[in-house]
Design an enzyme around this catalytic site. Structure first.
Site, PDB file in Angstrom:
ATOM      1  N   ARG A 163       0.839  -1.218   0.000  1.00 40.78           N
ATOM      2  CA  ARG A 163       0.000   0.000   0.000  1.00 40.78           C
ATOM      3  C   ARG A 163       0.874   1.268   0.000  1.00 40.78           C
ATOM      4  O   ARG A 163       0.554   2.259   0.647  1.00 40.78           O
ATOM      5  CB  ARG A 163      -0.923   0.029   1.224  1.00 40.78           C
ATOM      6  CG  ARG A 163      -1.960  -1.069   1.237  1.00 40.78           C
ATOM      7  CD  ARG A 163      -2.973  -0.892   0.100  1.00 40.78           C
ATOM      8  NE  ARG A 163      -4.088  -1.803   0.274  1.00 40.78           N
ATOM      9  CZ  ARG A 163      -4.096  -3.079  -0.129  1.00 40.78           C
ATOM     10  NH1 ARG A 163      -3.045  -3.584  -0.765  1.00 40.78           N
ATOM     11  NH2 ARG A 163      -5.161  -3.828   0.076  1.00 40.78           N
ATOM     12  N   SER A 239     -10.641  -1.209   3.600  1.00 40.09           N
ATOM     13  CA  SER A 239      -9.836  -1.412   4.808  1.00 40.09           C
ATOM     14  C   SER A 239      -9.458  -0.055   5.378  1.00 40.09           C
ATOM     15  O   SER A 239      -8.865   0.762   4.671  1.00 40.09           O
ATOM     16  CB  SER A 239      -8.541  -2.153   4.481  1.00 40.09           C
ATOM     17  OG  SER A 239      -8.807  -3.398   3.910  1.00 40.09           O
ATOM     18  N   GLU A 334      -4.732   3.064   6.874  1.00 44.73           N
ATOM     19  CA  GLU A 334      -4.402   3.099   5.448  1.00 44.73           C
ATOM     20  C   GLU A 334      -5.033   4.380   4.870  1.00 44.73           C
ATOM     21  O   GLU A 334      -4.537   4.986   3.934  1.00 44.73           O
ATOM     22  CB  GLU A 334      -5.025   1.851   4.794  1.00 44.73           C
ATOM     23  CG  GLU A 334      -4.777   1.718   3.323  1.00 44.73           C
ATOM     24  CD  GLU A 334      -5.525   0.529   2.721  1.00 44.73           C
ATOM     25  OE1 GLU A 334      -5.375  -0.598   3.217  1.00 44.73           O
ATOM     26  OE2 GLU A 334      -6.256   0.738   1.749  1.00 44.73           O
TER      27      GLU A 334
HETATM   28  N1  EPU Z   1     -10.015 -11.749   9.594  1.00 46.14           N
HETATM   29  C1  EPU Z   1     -10.709 -11.945  10.794  1.00 46.14           C
HETATM   30  N2  EPU Z   1     -11.744 -11.102  11.071  1.00 46.14           N
HETATM   31  C2  EPU Z   1     -12.131 -10.116  10.239  1.00 46.14           C
HETATM   32  C3  EPU Z   1     -11.425  -9.909   9.025  1.00 46.14           C
HETATM   33  C4  EPU Z   1     -10.363 -10.750   8.731  1.00 46.14           C
HETATM   34  O1  EPU Z   1     -10.394 -12.838  11.564  1.00 46.14           O
HETATM   35  O2  EPU Z   1     -13.089  -9.420  10.567  1.00 46.14           O
HETATM   36  C5  EPU Z   1      -8.941 -12.702   9.249  1.00 46.14           C
HETATM   37  C6  EPU Z   1      -9.409 -13.654   8.142  1.00 46.14           C
HETATM   38  O3  EPU Z   1     -10.034 -14.776   8.674  1.00 46.14           O
HETATM   39  C7  EPU Z   1      -8.121 -14.025   7.473  1.00 46.14           C
HETATM   40  C8  EPU Z   1      -7.298 -12.753   7.602  1.00 46.14           C
HETATM   41  O4  EPU Z   1      -7.878 -11.991   8.647  1.00 46.14           O
HETATM   42  O5  EPU Z   1      -7.462 -15.037   8.143  1.00 46.14           O
HETATM   43  C9  EPU Z   1      -7.220 -11.940   6.313  1.00 46.14           C
HETATM   44  O6  EPU Z   1      -8.523 -11.493   5.938  1.00 46.14           O
HETATM   45  P1  EPU Z   1      -8.896 -11.096   4.426  1.00 46.14           P
HETATM   46  O7  EPU Z   1      -8.458 -12.164   3.506  1.00 46.14           O
HETATM   47  O8  EPU Z   1     -10.315 -10.679   4.427  1.00 46.14           O
HETATM   48  O9  EPU Z   1      -7.922  -9.911   4.091  1.00 46.14           O
HETATM   49  P2  EPU Z   1      -7.516  -8.619   4.884  1.00 46.14           P
HETATM   50  O10 EPU Z   1      -6.088  -8.749   5.279  1.00 46.14           O
HETATM   51  O11 EPU Z   1      -8.494  -8.338   5.949  1.00 46.14           O
HETATM   52  C10 EPU Z   1      -6.636  -7.457   2.690  1.00 46.14           C
HETATM   53  C11 EPU Z   1      -6.699  -6.096   2.075  1.00 46.14           C
HETATM   54  C12 EPU Z   1      -8.035  -5.886   1.354  1.00 46.14           C
HETATM   55  C13 EPU Z   1      -8.177  -6.958   0.293  1.00 46.14           C
HETATM   56  C14 EPU Z   1      -8.078  -8.330   0.957  1.00 46.14           C
HETATM   57  C15 EPU Z   1      -8.079  -9.450  -0.055  1.00 46.14           C
HETATM   58  C16 EPU Z   1      -5.322  -4.660   3.437  1.00 46.14           C
HETATM   59  C17 EPU Z   1      -5.280  -3.531   4.420  1.00 46.14           C
HETATM   60  N3  EPU Z   1      -6.521  -5.086   3.094  1.00 46.14           N
HETATM   61  O12 EPU Z   1      -7.625  -7.501   3.718  1.00 46.14           O
HETATM   62  O13 EPU Z   1      -7.963  -4.616   0.707  1.00 46.14           O
HETATM   63  O14 EPU Z   1      -9.415  -6.831  -0.395  1.00 46.14           O
HETATM   64  O15 EPU Z   1      -6.823  -8.435   1.693  1.00 46.14           O
HETATM   65  O16 EPU Z   1      -6.891  -9.429  -0.776  1.00 46.14           O
HETATM   66  O17 EPU Z   1      -4.267  -5.108   2.998  1.00 46.14           O
HETATM   67  C18 EPU Z   1      -8.470  -2.332   0.992  1.00 46.14           C
HETATM   68  O18 EPU Z   1      -7.255  -2.115   0.979  1.00 46.14           O
HETATM   69  O19 EPU Z   1      -9.310  -1.372   1.093  1.00 46.14           O
HETATM   70  C19 EPU Z   1      -8.964  -3.684   0.910  1.00 46.14           C
HETATM   71  C20 EPU Z   1     -10.247  -3.994   1.010  1.00 46.14           C
END
Ligand code: EPU
Length: 339
Positions: A163, A239, A334
């Site tokens: 990011r 996010s 972010e």
């Molecule tokens: N998780 C939880 N609880 C939650 C959310 C997530 O336990 O409420 C756990 C999930 O179970 C999983 C891990 O966290 O083990 C990762 O979750 P997820 O795959 O949903 O991805 P994220 O890290 O929460 C990132 C990006 C998103 C992107 C997704 C998919 C960042 C800050 N966010 O989210 O990007 O869509 O991966 O690639 O890196 C954005 O930047 O606005 C955004 C939506």
């Protein structure tokens, strides 16, 4: 070029937060930016805003906001395996991805439905489902507001990170257009290993399968719809926080107390999902007046109706403090707070 005075920004930020800016200028490309430069606009307070999907307005903006409405798409070169396509900064990223997938051009299908403009994609190095802008950006054409000249940054010169890019720390550069290197049928490289993407697709999906790009785009859109609010219905900035990257030793220590904590090894440490931390700290689904933590994804803060930027910011600060207390980890937004 179009200019508006005392312009209402509520429709120009995905949080849907009302704020005024002194002047809002829509421009169509480098020539118009040059004329703004000659008028001295960039000597005062100014900022460039695309879809406003990563901004939190905490008050009126006393300056000039410039907004690209440039919308050209041009194939610059093409061979049997790939092509180089130039897209102007004002195009909605998802519209460009739809155009790419319709033409059978691969590489960006995993980035489907990210609310963002083409111009903002390299600045933020947007990413989702195992792909980041840096994987497809060949170079970025910018206008340098410090000297009125245009300049091209190669992929390496963009110094992309999680990011992050050189544009984030050098806001004097305004993105004019981006050249993307995309693949043609026979050369697609599918990225299916993030989260539940593969299990959301037919088992026979391969890079050679007719319609594979369309299927991936469809699956990514479905997964996003299930987890993330549609900005047209519920105000948010996706996010709100970045996932913290910490040393392996820190993770090992936390695993003693939280053996089920997910983490991902990276080159420079381990990424811990902030969504998991926030959920464990009891915030997921919590509502506090006009704002809340989205019930399906704890990384997303939402405007429940009538929120101000400070309502969101105060909630964010409480979450940061609670993660620090519980886990000893610092999570950082972010989203950019303006002013
Ligand atoms: N998780 C939880 N609880 C939650 C959310 C997530 O336990 O409420 C756990 C999930 O179970 C999983 C891990 O966290 O083990 C990762 O979750 P997820 O795959 O949903 O991805 P994220 O890290 O929460 C990132 C990006 C998103 C992107 C997704 C998919 C960042 C800050 N966010 O989210 O990007 O869509 O991966 O690639 O890196 C954005 O930047 O606005 C955004 C939506």
């Amino acid at each position: 070029m179009k200019e508006y005075r005392n312009y209402q920004l509520k429709g120009n930020n995905t949080f849907g937060i009302p704020a005024l800016c002194d002047r809002f200028i829509e421009y169509a490309g480098g020539e118009e930016l040059k004329s703004l430069y000659e008028q001295g606009i960039f000597n005062g307070q100014w900022m460039s805003v695309g879809c406003g999907a990563n901004l939190l307005f905490c008050g009126d903006y006393h300056g000039v906001i410039i907004h690209s409405v440039a919308s050209g798409i041009k194939v610059l070169e093409e061979n049997d395996n790939n092509l180089l396509v130039r897209a102007d900064a004002g195009i909605i990223l998802d519209d460009f991805i739809e155009h790419a997938v319709s033409n059978g051009w691969g590489g960006m299908e995993n980035l489907s439905a990210i609310p963002c403009s083409v111009g903002a994609a390299p600045v933020q190095n947007v990413g989702a489902y195992g792909v980041e802008a840096k994987d497809v950006v060949e170079c970025v054409h910018v206008f340098d507001t410090s000297n009125g000249l245009t300049r091209t940054f190669s992929n390496v010169e963009c110094t992309f990170g999680y990011r992050n890019s050189s544009f984030k720390s050098n806001p004097q550069y305004v993105v004019l257009s981006v050249d993307f290197r995309l693949t043609k049928a026979g050369s697609h490289q599918l990225h299916l290993d993030y989260g539940n993407l593969r299990s959301s697709l037919p088992a026979d999906i391969t890079s050679g399968k007719e319609g594979a790009l369309r299927e991936i785009r469809g699956a990514v859109r479905r997964i996003r719809r299930e987890k993330l609010p549609d900005p047209a219905e519920i105000g948010s900035a996706g996010s709100f926080f970045k996932n913290p990257v910490v040393d392996r030793a820190v993770v090992d220590n936390l695993l003693k107390d939280y053996p089920q904590m997910p983490f991902y090894e990276m080159k420079n440490g381990c990424k811990v999902p902030a969504g998991w931390l926030i959920e464990q700290a009891g915030w997921k689904g919590r509502k506090m007046g006009t704002v809340g933590v989205y019930e399906k994804q704890a990384l997303v803060l939402v405007n429940l109706g009538g929120a101000t930027g400070f309502d969101v910011w105060n909630l964010a600060q409480s979450i940061v403090a609670s993660i620090r207390d519980k886990f000893g980890l610092e999570i950082s937004p972010e989203v950019i707070k303006v002013p």
